[in-house]
Design a protein around this motif. Structure first.
Motif, short mmCIF file in Angstrom:
data_model
loop_
_atom_site.label_atom_id
_atom_site.label_comp_id
_atom_site.label_asym_id
_atom_site.label_seq_id
_atom_site.Cartn_x
_atom_site.Cartn_y
_atom_site.Cartn_z
N CYS A 18 0.83 -1.21 0.00
CA CYS A 18 0.00 0.00 0.00
C CYS A 18 0.86 1.26 0.00
O CYS A 18 0.38 2.35 -0.22
CB CYS A 18 -0.93 0.01 1.20
N MET A 20 2.62 2.33 2.68
CA MET A 20 2.87 2.84 4.03
C MET A 20 3.96 2.05 4.76
O MET A 20 4.82 2.64 5.37
CB MET A 20 1.59 2.81 4.86
N GLY A 25 5.46 5.53 5.31
CA GLY A 25 4.69 6.56 4.63
C GLY A 25 4.39 7.78 5.47
O GLY A 25 4.01 8.82 4.94
N HIS A 31 7.06 10.40 1.94
CA HIS A 31 5.65 10.64 1.62
C HIS A 31 5.36 10.47 0.12
O HIS A 31 4.42 9.77 -0.26
CB HIS A 31 5.23 12.03 2.10
N SER A 34 5.65 6.89 -0.99
CA SER A 34 4.55 6.13 -0.43
C SER A 34 3.29 6.27 -1.29
O SER A 34 2.63 5.28 -1.61
CB SER A 34 4.27 6.62 1.00
N LEU A 35 2.96 7.49 -1.67
CA LEU A 35 1.78 7.73 -2.51
C LEU A 35 1.94 7.12 -3.90
O LEU A 35 0.99 6.58 -4.46
CB LEU A 35 1.49 9.21 -2.60
N ALA A 38 1.18 3.46 -3.68
CA ALA A 38 -0.25 3.23 -3.51
C ALA A 38 -1.01 3.47 -4.81
O ALA A 38 -2.02 2.82 -5.08
CB ALA A 38 -0.81 4.12 -2.40
N SER A 61 -1.75 0.42 8.77
CA SER A 61 -1.21 1.46 7.89
C SER A 61 -1.88 1.41 6.52
O SER A 61 -2.10 2.45 5.90
CB SER A 61 0.32 1.35 7.78
N CYS A 62 -2.25 0.24 6.06
CA CYS A 62 -2.97 0.12 4.78
C CYS A 62 -4.32 0.81 4.87
O CYS A 62 -4.73 1.52 3.94
CB CYS A 62 -3.17 -1.35 4.40
N GLN A 65 -3.76 4.50 4.66
CA GLN A 65 -3.41 4.92 3.29
C GLN A 65 -4.67 4.98 2.42
O GLN A 65 -4.85 5.90 1.64
CB GLN A 65 -2.38 3.95 2.69
N ASP A 68 -6.72 8.07 3.58
CA ASP A 68 -6.11 9.33 3.17
C ASP A 68 -6.06 9.49 1.65
O ASP A 68 -6.25 10.58 1.14
CB ASP A 68 -4.69 9.45 3.74
N GLY A 69 -5.81 8.40 0.93
CA GLY A 69 -5.60 8.49 -0.51
C GLY A 69 -6.84 8.32 -1.36
O GLY A 69 -6.88 8.77 -2.50
#
Length: 86
Positions: A18, A20, A25, A31, A34-35, A38, A61-62, A65, A68-69
């Motif tokens: 993912c 993170m 992440g 950062h 990490s994005l 994902a 953490s998944c 993510q 947030d995403g």
């Protein structure tokens, strides 16, 4: 295990991570990477899912993510099983 729930259709997103990976992440210097990770498969698949589709992710953490995403709440598999038993 989710396939054992009657009437539940399970589709797996083929994603290596993912993005993170625990605290990776959350660290400012990671950062963007990490994005990007994902966005390879996970977040686009979640965004394309129907609004009533359950999104399941075991990793804390998944789930962060995904929230947030993609703006979606992902459930831990134990929560889905709990709902099925209720």
């Amino acid at each position: 295990v989710l396939g054992w729930i009657p009437g539940l259709e399970v589709t797996t997103v083929e994603s290596s991570c993912c993005g993170m990976a625990g605290s990776f992440g959350y660290e400012a210097e990671h950062h963007d990477a990490s994005l990007k990770m994902a966005e390879l498969a996970l977040l686009p698949a979640v965004r394309e899912a129907e609004a009533d589709t359950l999104v399941v992710a075991d990793g804390t953490s998944c789930r962060h993510q995904i929230h947030d995403g993609a703006g979606r709440e992902a459930l831990h598999v134990a929560r889905v099983l709990e709902q099925a038993l209720a």
